[in-house]
Design a protein around this motif. Structure first.
Motif, PDB file in Angstrom:
ATOM      1  N   PHE A 111      38.793  37.527  49.553  1.00  0.00           N
ATOM      2  CA  PHE A 111      38.139  38.168  48.944  1.00  0.00           C
ATOM      3  C   PHE A 111      39.321  38.885  47.794  1.00  0.00           C
ATOM      4  O   PHE A 111      39.070  39.468  46.637  1.00  0.00           O
ATOM      5  N   VAL A 112      40.586  39.202  48.335  1.00  0.00           N
ATOM      6  CA  VAL A 112      41.664  39.872  47.814  1.00  0.00           C
ATOM      7  C   VAL A 112      42.829  38.979  47.959  1.00  0.00           C
ATOM      8  O   VAL A 112      43.156  38.846  49.078  1.00  0.00           O
ATOM      9  N   ASN A 113      43.558  38.891  46.980  1.00  0.00           N
ATOM     10  CA  ASN A 113      44.937  38.261  47.187  1.00  0.00           C
ATOM     11  C   ASN A 113      45.522  38.620  45.817  1.00  0.00           C
ATOM     12  O   ASN A 113      45.591  38.370  44.736  1.00  0.00           O
ATOM     13  N   ILE A 114      46.506  39.725  46.059  1.00  0.00           N
ATOM     14  CA  ILE A 114      47.049  40.262  45.199  1.00  0.00           C
ATOM     15  C   ILE A 114      48.628  39.646  44.830  1.00  0.00           C
ATOM     16  O   ILE A 114      49.340  39.251  45.760  1.00  0.00           O
ATOM     17  N   ARG A 115      48.551  39.187  43.387  1.00  0.00           N
ATOM     18  CA  ARG A 115      49.705  38.361  42.959  1.00  0.00           C
ATOM     19  C   ARG A 115      50.504  39.447  42.204  1.00  0.00           C
ATOM     20  O   ARG A 115      50.040  40.076  41.417  1.00  0.00           O
ATOM     21  N   ALA A 170      33.296  32.321  53.474  1.00  0.00           N
ATOM     22  CA  ALA A 170      33.946  33.549  53.950  1.00  0.00           C
ATOM     23  C   ALA A 170      32.754  34.379  53.387  1.00  0.00           C
ATOM     24  O   ALA A 170      32.239  34.431  52.466  1.00  0.00           O
ATOM     25  N   PHE A 171      32.672  35.358  54.394  1.00  0.00           N
ATOM     26  CA  PHE A 171      31.675  36.356  54.278  1.00  0.00           C
ATOM     27  C   PHE A 171      32.194  37.870  54.608  1.00  0.00           C
ATOM     28  O   PHE A 171      33.058  38.038  55.283  1.00  0.00           O
ATOM     29  N   LEU A 172      31.815  38.706  53.429  1.00  0.00           N
ATOM     30  CA  LEU A 172      32.487  40.055  53.424  1.00  0.00           C
ATOM     31  C   LEU A 172      31.168  40.921  54.037  1.00  0.00           C
ATOM     32  O   LEU A 172      30.177  41.095  53.382  1.00  0.00           O
ATOM     33  N   ALA A 208      25.389  39.824  54.161  1.00  0.00           N
ATOM     34  CA  ALA A 208      26.676  39.734  53.703  1.00  0.00           C
ATOM     35  C   ALA A 208      26.806  40.692  52.439  1.00  0.00           C
ATOM     36  O   ALA A 208      25.815  40.767  51.831  1.00  0.00           O
ATOM     37  N   VAL A 209      27.815  41.300  52.156  1.00  0.00           N
ATOM     38  CA  VAL A 209      27.818  41.957  50.862  1.00  0.00           C
ATOM     39  C   VAL A 209      28.489  41.158  49.797  1.00  0.00           C
ATOM     40  O   VAL A 209      28.073  41.484  48.597  1.00  0.00           O
ATOM     41  N   ASN A 210      29.071  40.131  50.153  1.00  0.00           N
ATOM     42  CA  ASN A 210      29.792  39.081  49.170  1.00  0.00           C
ATOM     43  C   ASN A 210      30.092  37.850  50.108  1.00  0.00           C
ATOM     44  O   ASN A 210      30.368  37.987  51.307  1.00  0.00           O
ATOM     45  N   THR A 211      29.818  36.902  49.364  1.00  0.00           N
ATOM     46  CA  THR A 211      29.952  35.333  50.015  1.00  0.00           C
ATOM     47  C   THR A 211      30.804  34.522  49.145  1.00  0.00           C
ATOM     48  O   THR A 211      30.837  34.581  48.116  1.00  0.00           O
ATOM     49  N   ARG A 212      31.746  33.904  49.909  1.00  0.00           N
ATOM     50  CA  ARG A 212      32.733  33.129  48.825  1.00  0.00           C
ATOM     51  C   ARG A 212      32.320  31.628  49.602  1.00  0.00           C
ATOM     52  O   ARG A 212      32.909  31.488  50.771  1.00  0.00           O
ATOM     53  N   VAL A 213      32.034  30.610  48.826  1.00  0.00           N
ATOM     54  CA  VAL A 213      31.788  29.274  49.405  1.00  0.00           C
ATOM     55  C   VAL A 213      33.208  28.437  48.915  1.00  0.00           C
ATOM     56  O   VAL A 213      33.207  28.488  47.781  1.00  0.00           O
ATOM     57  N   ASN A 214      33.994  28.012  49.778  1.00  0.00           N
ATOM     58  CA  ASN A 214      34.945  27.049  49.315  1.00  0.00           C
ATOM     59  C   ASN A 214      34.597  25.868  49.279  1.00  0.00           C
ATOM     60  O   ASN A 214      33.645  25.460  49.931  1.00  0.00           O
TER      61      ASN A 214
END
Lengths: 100, 261
Positions: free
Chosen positions: B252-256, B213-215, B195-201
Protein backbone atom coordinates in the motif's frame (compact mmCIF):
# COMPACT_ATOMS: atom_id res chain seq x y z
CA UNK A 1 14.12 -22.83 -23.74
CA UNK A 2 10.98 -24.73 -24.66
CA UNK A 3 9.72 -22.00 -26.96
CA UNK A 4 12.88 -21.71 -29.00
CA UNK A 5 13.11 -25.46 -29.40
CA UNK A 6 9.55 -25.61 -30.67
CA UNK A 7 10.15 -22.90 -33.23
CA UNK A 8 13.40 -24.44 -34.43
CA UNK A 9 11.93 -27.89 -34.78
CA UNK A 10 9.00 -26.70 -36.83
CA UNK A 11 9.52 -27.90 -40.43
CA UNK A 12 10.55 -24.97 -42.61
CA UNK A 13 8.99 -25.46 -46.05
CA UNK A 14 8.28 -21.90 -47.15
CA UNK A 15 10.41 -19.57 -49.27
CA UNK A 16 13.45 -17.77 -47.86
CA UNK A 17 11.36 -14.76 -46.91
CA UNK A 18 9.45 -17.08 -44.61
CA UNK A 19 12.66 -18.21 -43.04
CA UNK A 20 13.75 -14.67 -42.38
CA UNK A 21 10.44 -14.00 -40.78
CA UNK A 22 10.87 -17.02 -38.56
CA UNK A 23 14.35 -15.95 -37.51
CA UNK A 24 13.14 -12.47 -36.59
CA UNK A 25 10.22 -14.01 -34.81
CA UNK A 26 12.60 -16.19 -32.81
CA UNK A 27 14.66 -13.20 -31.76
CA UNK A 28 11.59 -11.27 -30.69
CA UNK A 29 10.07 -14.22 -28.85
CA UNK A 30 13.36 -15.03 -27.20
CA UNK A 31 13.78 -11.51 -25.97
CA UNK A 32 10.21 -11.32 -24.74
CA UNK A 33 10.62 -14.66 -23.00
CA UNK A 34 13.97 -13.79 -21.46
CA UNK A 35 13.04 -10.31 -20.39
CA UNK A 36 9.65 -11.11 -18.97
CA UNK A 37 9.49 -10.18 -15.32
CA UNK A 38 6.09 -11.85 -14.88
CA UNK A 39 7.50 -15.20 -15.90
CA UNK A 40 10.19 -15.02 -13.20
CA UNK A 41 7.67 -13.76 -10.63
CA UNK A 42 5.52 -16.75 -11.51
CA UNK A 43 8.40 -19.13 -11.00
CA UNK A 44 9.17 -17.50 -7.66
CA UNK A 45 5.53 -17.87 -6.59
CA UNK A 46 5.46 -21.52 -7.59
CA UNK A 47 8.73 -22.16 -5.80
CA UNK A 48 7.47 -20.63 -2.56
CA UNK A 49 4.29 -22.69 -2.75
CA UNK A 50 6.24 -25.91 -3.25
CA UNK A 51 8.44 -24.98 -0.32
CA UNK A 52 5.41 -24.25 1.89
CA UNK A 53 3.97 -27.63 0.91
CA UNK A 54 7.19 -29.33 1.93
CA UNK A 55 7.85 -30.53 -1.61
CA UNK A 56 11.32 -29.00 -1.64
CA UNK A 57 13.84 -28.57 1.14
CA UNK A 58 15.03 -25.28 2.62
CA UNK A 59 18.47 -25.38 0.98
CA UNK A 60 17.02 -26.28 -2.42
CA UNK A 61 14.49 -23.49 -2.07
CA UNK A 62 17.20 -20.97 -1.24
CA UNK A 63 19.38 -22.06 -4.09
CA UNK A 64 16.60 -21.82 -6.67
CA UNK A 65 15.29 -18.57 -5.25
CA UNK A 66 18.77 -17.08 -5.45
CA UNK A 67 19.02 -18.00 -9.13
CA UNK A 68 15.57 -16.58 -9.91
CA UNK A 69 16.28 -13.37 -8.01
CA UNK A 70 19.46 -12.95 -10.01
CA UNK A 71 17.47 -13.40 -13.19
CA UNK A 72 14.86 -10.91 -12.03
CA UNK A 73 17.59 -8.45 -11.19
CA UNK A 74 19.05 -8.80 -14.69
CA UNK A 75 15.64 -8.06 -16.17
CA UNK A 76 15.18 -4.99 -13.98
CA UNK A 77 18.66 -3.75 -14.81
CA UNK A 78 17.99 -4.30 -18.49
CA UNK A 79 14.73 -2.40 -18.25
CA UNK A 80 16.42 0.44 -16.44
CA UNK A 81 18.98 0.60 -19.20
CA UNK A 82 21.67 -0.17 -16.68
CA UNK A 83 22.81 -3.44 -18.12
CA UNK A 84 26.37 -2.34 -18.86
CA UNK A 85 26.83 -0.71 -15.51
CA UNK A 86 25.36 -3.76 -13.83
CA UNK A 87 27.71 -6.14 -15.57
CA UNK A 88 30.80 -4.14 -14.78
CA UNK A 89 29.96 -3.12 -11.21
CA UNK A 90 28.66 -6.27 -9.63
CA UNK A 91 31.38 -8.85 -9.21
CA UNK A 92 28.84 -11.51 -8.32
CA UNK A 93 26.88 -11.11 -11.54
CA UNK A 94 26.69 -14.18 -13.77
CA UNK A 95 29.23 -14.26 -16.60
CA UNK A 96 28.44 -11.58 -19.13
CA UNK A 97 27.79 -12.29 -22.76
CA UNK A 98 29.49 -10.08 -25.27
CA UNK A 99 26.84 -7.52 -26.00
CA UNK A 100 28.71 -5.31 -28.41
CA UNK B 1 33.27 5.70 -21.44
CA UNK B 2 31.65 9.01 -20.53
CA UNK B 3 33.09 11.17 -17.80
CA UNK B 4 30.87 10.92 -14.73
CA UNK B 5 31.31 13.00 -11.58
CA UNK B 6 32.62 10.68 -8.92
CA UNK B 7 29.88 9.65 -6.47
CA UNK B 8 30.98 9.31 -2.85
CA UNK B 9 31.76 5.73 -1.88
CA UNK B 10 29.55 5.91 1.20
CA UNK B 11 25.95 7.03 1.42
CA UNK B 12 22.84 6.72 3.56
CA UNK B 13 20.52 3.77 2.98
CA UNK B 14 16.85 4.49 3.77
CA UNK B 15 14.54 1.69 4.97
CA UNK B 16 11.37 3.45 6.00
CA UNK B 17 9.78 6.53 7.53
CA UNK B 18 8.11 6.33 10.95
CA UNK B 19 6.78 8.40 13.85
CA UNK B 20 9.55 9.92 15.96
CA UNK B 21 8.07 9.59 19.47
CA UNK B 22 8.33 5.77 19.78
CA UNK B 23 12.07 6.06 19.14
CA UNK B 24 12.76 8.70 21.83
CA UNK B 25 13.57 6.25 24.61
CA UNK B 26 14.57 3.52 22.19
CA UNK B 27 17.55 1.31 23.10
CA UNK B 28 18.60 1.00 19.46
CA UNK B 29 17.99 -1.41 16.60
CA UNK B 30 19.12 -5.01 16.93
CA UNK B 31 18.86 -5.64 13.16
CA UNK B 32 22.10 -5.34 11.26
CA UNK B 33 22.55 -2.75 8.54
CA UNK B 34 22.38 -3.63 4.85
CA UNK B 35 25.58 -4.03 2.87
CA UNK B 36 28.02 -3.58 5.72
CA UNK B 37 29.40 -5.49 8.68
CA UNK B 38 29.64 -2.53 11.00
CA UNK B 39 27.62 0.59 11.68
CA UNK B 40 24.22 0.55 13.33
CA UNK B 41 20.74 1.12 12.02
CA UNK B 42 19.77 4.57 13.27
CA UNK B 43 17.20 7.32 12.79
CA UNK B 44 17.26 10.80 11.29
CA UNK B 45 14.67 13.03 12.91
CA UNK B 46 12.65 15.93 11.57
CA UNK B 47 9.82 17.31 13.72
CA UNK B 48 7.69 14.30 14.66
CA UNK B 49 8.99 12.03 11.90
CA UNK B 50 12.06 9.84 11.55
CA UNK B 51 13.72 8.15 8.63
CA UNK B 52 15.21 4.78 9.57
CA UNK B 53 18.64 4.61 7.92
CA UNK B 54 22.15 3.20 8.03
CA UNK B 55 25.46 4.20 6.53
CA UNK B 56 25.97 2.08 3.43
CA UNK B 57 28.23 1.66 0.47
CA UNK B 58 26.83 3.80 -2.34
CA UNK B 59 26.00 0.99 -4.74
CA UNK B 60 23.11 -0.30 -6.78
CA UNK B 61 21.72 -3.05 -4.55
CA UNK B 62 21.07 -6.20 -6.53
CA UNK B 63 18.19 -8.50 -5.59
CA UNK B 64 20.28 -10.71 -3.39
CA UNK B 65 18.65 -12.70 -0.62
CA UNK B 66 20.94 -11.25 2.08
CA UNK B 67 20.14 -7.68 0.99
CA UNK B 68 16.40 -8.28 0.73
CA UNK B 69 16.37 -9.92 4.15
CA UNK B 70 18.43 -7.15 5.74
CA UNK B 71 16.02 -4.55 4.35
CA UNK B 72 12.93 -6.47 5.46
CA UNK B 73 14.26 -7.14 8.96
CA UNK B 74 14.85 -3.46 9.66
CA UNK B 75 11.44 -2.37 8.38
CA UNK B 76 9.85 -5.17 10.39
CA UNK B 77 11.70 -4.16 13.54
CA UNK B 78 10.72 -0.51 13.11
CA UNK B 79 7.10 -1.55 12.57
CA UNK B 80 7.01 -3.08 16.06
CA UNK B 81 7.37 0.42 17.52
CA UNK B 82 5.55 2.67 15.07
CA UNK B 83 3.44 2.78 11.94
CA UNK B 84 5.91 2.70 9.06
CA UNK B 85 6.05 3.85 5.46
CA UNK B 86 8.32 1.44 3.58
CA UNK B 87 10.82 3.05 1.25
CA UNK B 88 11.65 1.22 -2.00
CA UNK B 89 14.35 -1.44 -1.66
CA UNK B 90 17.77 -0.16 -2.72
CA UNK B 91 17.24 3.54 -1.92
CA UNK B 92 20.61 5.14 -1.11
CA UNK B 93 21.05 8.88 -0.56
CA UNK B 94 24.41 10.65 -0.81
CA UNK B 95 24.28 11.59 2.87
CA UNK B 96 22.02 12.25 5.86
CA UNK B 97 21.40 15.85 4.80
CA UNK B 98 19.77 14.64 1.59
CA UNK B 99 17.42 12.36 3.53
CA UNK B 100 16.51 15.20 5.87
CA UNK B 101 16.01 17.82 3.17
CA UNK B 102 14.61 15.91 0.23
CA UNK B 103 12.55 13.30 2.00
CA UNK B 104 11.52 14.35 5.52
CA UNK B 105 11.30 18.12 5.01
CA UNK B 106 10.18 18.38 1.43
CA UNK B 107 7.57 15.62 1.62
CA UNK B 108 6.51 16.25 5.22
CA UNK B 109 2.79 16.72 4.53
CA UNK B 110 2.56 13.77 2.18
CA UNK B 111 4.38 11.52 4.67
CA UNK B 112 2.04 12.62 7.44
CA UNK B 113 -1.08 11.94 5.40
CA UNK B 114 0.16 8.55 4.30
CA UNK B 115 1.11 7.58 7.84
CA UNK B 116 -2.48 8.22 8.88
CA UNK B 117 -3.72 5.72 6.29
CA UNK B 118 -1.64 2.88 7.78
CA UNK B 119 -1.73 3.85 11.48
CA UNK B 120 -3.13 1.04 13.64
CA UNK B 121 -3.40 -1.25 10.63
CA UNK B 122 -1.56 -4.28 9.33
CA UNK B 123 -1.10 -5.77 5.92
CA UNK B 124 -2.24 -9.35 5.38
CA UNK B 125 -1.36 -11.11 2.13
CA UNK B 126 -3.27 -13.96 0.57
CA UNK B 127 -2.48 -16.07 -2.45
CA UNK B 128 -5.00 -18.72 -3.50
CA UNK B 129 -3.91 -21.55 -5.79
CA UNK B 130 -5.96 -24.28 -7.37
CA UNK B 131 -4.75 -27.81 -7.04
CA UNK B 132 -4.18 -28.68 -10.65
CA UNK B 133 -5.92 -32.06 -10.88
CA UNK B 134 -8.95 -30.83 -8.98
CA UNK B 135 -9.32 -27.72 -11.15
CA UNK B 136 -9.20 -29.72 -14.37
CA UNK B 137 -11.57 -32.36 -12.99
CA UNK B 138 -14.06 -29.62 -12.13
CA UNK B 139 -13.83 -28.05 -15.56
CA UNK B 140 -14.47 -31.41 -17.18
CA UNK B 141 -17.36 -32.13 -14.85
CA UNK B 142 -18.95 -28.70 -15.36
CA UNK B 143 -18.71 -28.44 -19.15
CA UNK B 144 -20.33 -30.98 -21.41
CA UNK B 145 -18.53 -29.84 -24.54
CA UNK B 146 -15.14 -30.16 -22.90
CA UNK B 147 -16.16 -33.65 -21.81
CA UNK B 148 -17.11 -34.61 -25.38
CA UNK B 149 -13.95 -33.14 -26.87
CA UNK B 150 -11.82 -34.90 -24.34
CA UNK B 151 -13.36 -38.24 -25.27
CA UNK B 152 -12.85 -37.55 -28.98
CA UNK B 153 -9.21 -36.61 -28.46
CA UNK B 154 -8.55 -39.61 -26.25
CA UNK B 155 -9.67 -41.95 -29.03
CA UNK B 156 -7.67 -40.33 -31.84
CA UNK B 157 -4.07 -40.63 -32.91
CA UNK B 158 -2.10 -37.48 -32.14
CA UNK B 159 -2.01 -36.45 -35.84
CA UNK B 160 -5.70 -36.85 -36.50
CA UNK B 161 -6.67 -35.08 -33.31
CA UNK B 162 -4.62 -31.94 -33.88
CA UNK B 163 -7.47 -29.44 -34.24
CA UNK B 164 -9.62 -31.12 -31.64
CA UNK B 165 -6.71 -30.87 -29.28
CA UNK B 166 -6.34 -27.17 -29.93
CA UNK B 167 -10.05 -26.64 -29.44
CA UNK B 168 -9.99 -28.62 -26.22
CA UNK B 169 -7.07 -26.52 -25.00
CA UNK B 170 -8.81 -23.26 -25.82
CA UNK B 171 -12.10 -24.24 -24.26
CA UNK B 172 -10.38 -25.45 -21.12
CA UNK B 173 -8.51 -22.20 -20.84
CA UNK B 174 -11.74 -20.20 -21.20
CA UNK B 175 -13.48 -22.34 -18.62
CA UNK B 176 -10.59 -21.89 -16.19
CA UNK B 177 -10.60 -18.12 -16.72
CA UNK B 178 -14.32 -17.95 -15.94
CA UNK B 179 -13.82 -20.18 -12.91
CA UNK B 180 -10.97 -17.98 -11.69
CA UNK B 181 -13.19 -14.91 -11.75
CA UNK B 182 -15.91 -16.74 -9.79
CA UNK B 183 -13.53 -18.22 -7.21
CA UNK B 184 -11.62 -14.97 -6.72
CA UNK B 185 -14.84 -13.03 -6.23
CA UNK B 186 -16.10 -15.56 -3.72
CA UNK B 187 -12.96 -15.03 -1.62
CA UNK B 188 -13.03 -11.25 -1.96
CA UNK B 189 -16.72 -11.15 -1.00
CA UNK B 190 -15.79 -12.68 2.34
CA UNK B 191 -12.58 -10.75 3.08
CA UNK B 192 -12.99 -7.32 1.53
CA UNK B 193 -15.66 -6.16 4.02
CA UNK B 194 -13.16 -6.74 6.84
CA UNK B 195 -10.41 -4.67 5.21
CA UNK B 196 -9.94 -0.91 4.99
CA UNK B 197 -8.22 -1.30 1.67
CA UNK B 198 -7.67 -4.17 -0.74
CA UNK B 199 -5.15 -4.51 -3.49
CA UNK B 200 -5.57 -7.26 -6.06
CA UNK B 201 -2.32 -8.02 -7.87
CA UNK B 202 -1.83 -9.96 -11.08
CA UNK B 203 -2.04 -13.73 -10.83
CA UNK B 204 1.47 -15.05 -11.32
CA UNK B 205 0.87 -18.63 -12.45
CA UNK B 206 -1.76 -20.48 -14.45
CA UNK B 207 -3.09 -22.08 -11.26
CA UNK B 208 -3.18 -18.91 -9.19
CA UNK B 209 -6.72 -17.82 -8.43
CA UNK B 210 -6.10 -14.71 -6.39
CA UNK B 211 -3.08 -12.64 -5.39
CA UNK B 212 -4.27 -10.00 -2.96
CA UNK B 213 -3.12 -7.79 -0.11
CA UNK B 214 -5.46 -6.45 2.55
CA UNK B 215 -4.97 -3.49 4.87
CA UNK B 216 -6.78 -4.41 8.07
CA UNK B 217 -7.41 -2.61 11.38
CA UNK B 218 -5.42 -4.36 14.09
CA UNK B 219 -8.63 -5.02 16.08
CA UNK B 220 -10.05 -6.97 13.17
CA UNK B 221 -6.96 -9.04 12.47
CA UNK B 222 -8.27 -12.04 14.40
CA UNK B 223 -11.63 -11.93 12.62
CA UNK B 224 -9.77 -11.82 9.36
CA UNK B 225 -7.60 -14.81 10.32
CA UNK B 226 -10.76 -16.70 11.23
CA UNK B 227 -12.37 -15.97 7.85
CA UNK B 228 -9.25 -17.06 6.02
CA UNK B 229 -9.25 -20.31 7.98
CA UNK B 230 -12.88 -20.91 7.05
CA UNK B 231 -12.08 -20.29 3.40
CA UNK B 232 -9.18 -22.71 3.67
CA UNK B 233 -11.42 -25.38 5.16
CA UNK B 234 -14.12 -24.80 2.56
CA UNK B 235 -11.61 -25.09 -0.27
CA UNK B 236 -9.80 -28.14 1.10
CA UNK B 237 -8.88 -30.60 -1.62
CA UNK B 238 -9.24 -28.10 -4.46
CA UNK B 239 -7.53 -24.93 -3.33
CA UNK B 240 -4.44 -24.00 -1.33
CA UNK B 241 -4.16 -20.72 0.51
CA UNK B 242 -0.85 -19.03 1.27
CA UNK B 243 -1.53 -16.54 4.02
CA UNK B 244 1.21 -14.21 5.23
CA UNK B 245 1.06 -11.47 7.82
CA UNK B 246 1.01 -9.21 9.56
CA UNK B 247 3.64 -7.51 7.44
CA UNK B 248 4.55 -3.82 6.97
CA UNK B 249 2.27 -2.22 4.36
CA UNK B 250 4.51 -2.93 1.35
CA UNK B 251 1.54 -3.31 -0.97
CA UNK B 252 0.00 0.00 0.00
CA UNK B 253 3.00 2.28 0.40
CA UNK B 254 6.24 2.27 -1.54
CA UNK B 255 8.11 5.54 -1.23
CA UNK B 256 10.40 6.28 -4.13
CA UNK B 257 12.89 9.11 -4.02
CA UNK B 258 14.88 10.56 -6.88
CA UNK B 259 17.73 12.34 -5.16
CA UNK B 260 18.89 15.66 -6.53
CA UNK B 261 22.58 16.48 -6.29
Amino acid sequence: MRLLAELLLFPITGPIRGLEFIVKQIQAELEAELMNEDRVQGQLAELSLRHDLGEISGPEYEEKETALLEELDMIRAYQEGLIDEYLTLDVDAPPAEDRT
Amino acid sequence: MSEMPEAPAVGTYVYCVARAAPFDAFPGFVSTAIGTEDGPVRTIRYEDLVAVVSTSPNIRYTLRREYLQAHERVVEEASRYSAVLPVAFGTVAMNDAQVLGQLLQRRFDELHETLQTVEGRVELDLKAHWQREAAFAEVVAEDEQIRMLRDVVANQSSDAGYYDRIELGERTEQALAAKRVRDAEAILDVLEPLAVNTRVNKELTDMMVLNAAFLVDKEREQDFDEKVRELGDAGAGRMLLQYVGPVPPYNFVNIRVRWEA
